[in-house]
Every structure is written in C-alpha cells, then in structure tokens.
Design a protein around this motif. Structure first.
Motif, PDB file in Angstrom:
ATOM      1  N   LEU A  64       0.278  12.567   7.929  1.00  0.00           N
ATOM      2  CA  LEU A  64       0.879  13.607   8.769  1.00  0.00           C
ATOM      3  C   LEU A  64       1.647  12.902   9.876  1.00  0.00           C
ATOM      4  O   LEU A  64       1.130  11.975  10.493  1.00  0.00           O
ATOM      5  N   VAL A  65       2.869  13.340  10.138  1.00  0.00           N
ATOM      6  CA  VAL A  65       3.687  12.647  11.124  1.00  0.00           C
ATOM      7  C   VAL A  65       4.273  13.638  12.123  1.00  0.00           C
ATOM      8  O   VAL A  65       4.952  14.583  11.738  1.00  0.00           O
ATOM      9  N   ARG A  66       4.012  13.415  13.376  1.00  0.00           N
ATOM     10  CA  ARG A  66       4.662  14.163  14.448  1.00  0.00           C
ATOM     11  C   ARG A  66       5.976  13.461  14.767  1.00  0.00           C
ATOM     12  O   ARG A  66       6.132  12.265  14.521  1.00  0.00           O
ATOM     13  N   SER A  67       6.902  14.197  15.350  1.00  0.00           N
ATOM     14  CA  SER A  67       8.222  13.624  15.624  1.00  0.00           C
ATOM     15  C   SER A  67       8.169  12.441  16.593  1.00  0.00           C
ATOM     16  O   SER A  67       9.010  11.558  16.540  1.00  0.00           O
ATOM     17  N   ASP A  68       7.185  12.398  17.466  1.00  0.00           N
ATOM     18  CA  ASP A  68       7.091  11.311  18.448  1.00  0.00           C
ATOM     19  C   ASP A  68       6.146  10.188  18.003  1.00  0.00           C
ATOM     20  O   ASP A  68       5.814   9.311  18.783  1.00  0.00           O
ATOM     21  N   THR A  69       5.733  10.176  16.731  1.00  0.00           N
ATOM     22  CA  THR A  69       4.777   9.202  16.219  1.00  0.00           C
ATOM     23  C   THR A  69       5.443   8.249  15.231  1.00  0.00           C
ATOM     24  O   THR A  69       6.231   8.660  14.392  1.00  0.00           O
ATOM     25  N   VAL A  70       5.117   6.961  15.355  1.00  0.00           N
ATOM     26  CA  VAL A  70       5.566   5.971  14.376  1.00  0.00           C
ATOM     27  C   VAL A  70       4.365   5.686  13.474  1.00  0.00           C
ATOM     28  O   VAL A  70       3.340   5.199  13.941  1.00  0.00           O
ATOM     29  N   PRO A  71       4.464   6.010  12.173  1.00  0.00           N
ATOM     30  CA  PRO A  71       3.316   5.791  11.288  1.00  0.00           C
ATOM     31  C   PRO A  71       3.078   4.299  11.044  1.00  0.00           C
ATOM     32  O   PRO A  71       3.989   3.479  11.148  1.00  0.00           O
ATOM     33  N   ALA A  72       1.833   3.981  10.717  1.00  0.00           N
ATOM     34  CA  ALA A  72       1.447   2.605  10.407  1.00  0.00           C
ATOM     35  C   ALA A  72       0.626   2.606   9.123  1.00  0.00           C
ATOM     36  O   ALA A  72      -0.063   3.575   8.813  1.00  0.00           O
TER      37      ALA A  72
ATOM     38  N   GLN B 169       0.844  -1.203   0.000  1.00  0.00           N
ATOM     39  CA  GLN B 169       0.000   0.000   0.000  1.00  0.00           C
ATOM     40  C   GLN B 169       0.872   1.243   0.000  1.00  0.00           C
ATOM     41  O   GLN B 169       1.828   1.340   0.752  1.00  0.00           O
ATOM     42  N   ARG B 170       0.542   2.220  -0.855  1.00  0.00           N
ATOM     43  CA  ARG B 170       1.221   3.516  -0.856  1.00  0.00           C
ATOM     44  C   ARG B 170       0.255   4.533  -0.265  1.00  0.00           C
ATOM     45  O   ARG B 170      -0.925   4.538  -0.612  1.00  0.00           O
ATOM     46  N   PHE B 171       0.767   5.388   0.622  1.00  0.00           N
ATOM     47  CA  PHE B 171      -0.096   6.364   1.276  1.00  0.00           C
ATOM     48  C   PHE B 171       0.732   7.536   1.763  1.00  0.00           C
ATOM     49  O   PHE B 171       1.957   7.485   1.807  1.00  0.00           O
ATOM     50  N   GLU B 172       0.053   8.618   2.109  1.00  0.00           N
ATOM     51  CA  GLU B 172       0.707   9.761   2.736  1.00  0.00           C
ATOM     52  C   GLU B 172       0.021  10.001   4.064  1.00  0.00           C
ATOM     53  O   GLU B 172      -1.160   9.687   4.243  1.00  0.00           O
TER      54      GLU B 172
ATOM     55  N   CYS C  98      -2.929  -2.471   6.523  1.00  0.00           N
ATOM     56  CA  CYS C  98      -2.595  -3.667   7.310  1.00  0.00           C
ATOM     57  C   CYS C  98      -2.010  -3.347   8.687  1.00  0.00           C
ATOM     58  O   CYS C  98      -1.688  -4.259   9.440  1.00  0.00           O
ATOM     59  N   GLN C  99      -1.868  -2.069   9.025  1.00  0.00           N
ATOM     60  CA  GLN C  99      -1.341  -1.580  10.294  1.00  0.00           C
ATOM     61  C   GLN C  99       0.137  -1.946  10.530  1.00  0.00           C
ATOM     62  O   GLN C  99       0.642  -1.833  11.642  1.00  0.00           O
TER      63      GLN C  99
END
Length: 86
Positions: free
Chosen positions: A30-38, A25-28, A42-43
């Motif tokens: 918003l990411v904060r510095s203390d956040t790990v994106p998922a 999956q390709r996606f964009e 599929c998480q």
C-alpha cells in the motif's frame, strides 16, 4: 491533493506491485502519495513498479438467454404451425 475517483474515498491507498532491483524480491504494498516504498527483504528503495494483474468481477450480470420464438421453438413433431401458437 488530488480529487478521488468515483467510488474511491479520499483516504484510500492504492496497492502497487514492485520488483526490487537490488535483490530481485517481488512484492506488493500500500502506498500513500508522500511515502517512498522499500523492499521488505533488503530495505532498498531501488524498485521497479510492475504491471498489476488484478481480478475483476463481471461488470454486469450475463443476459438471460432469449426466449424461444412461438413458432418452431418448441420442436413439435408436426413442425412449424402445428401447435396452438402457429
């Protein structure tokens, strides 16, 4: 905490593009510095950051075309010097 760039507020969150290494999956997001994106599908957190292609407006308005010179700029049939400017 980092200092914001010129024109950027302290609480702005950058948008990053990712490709999930598990499901593709390709996606964009918003990411904060203390956040790990998922991955939203599929998480998974096995992500590869992608190079972003972004739209940008013109930095400055286009320059106006140069004004024609007083001589030979008007296209008079008599040629250069045949008008009041010549």
């Amino acid at each position: 905490m980092t200092t914001p760039h010129r024109g950027q507020k302290q609480d702005d969150m950058p948008i990053y593009e990712y490709a999930c290494q598990d499901c593709g999956q390709r996606f964009e997001t918003l990411v904060r510095s203390d956040t790990v994106p998922a991955c939203p599908q599929c998480q998974s957190t096995s992500l590869e950051k992608q190079l972003s292609v972004f739209a940008a407006g013109k930095a400055a308005p286009e320059a106006a075309p140069a004004a024609p010179s007083p001589c030979a700029g008007c296209g008079r049939a008599g040629g250069p010097g045949s008008c009041a400017f010549g």
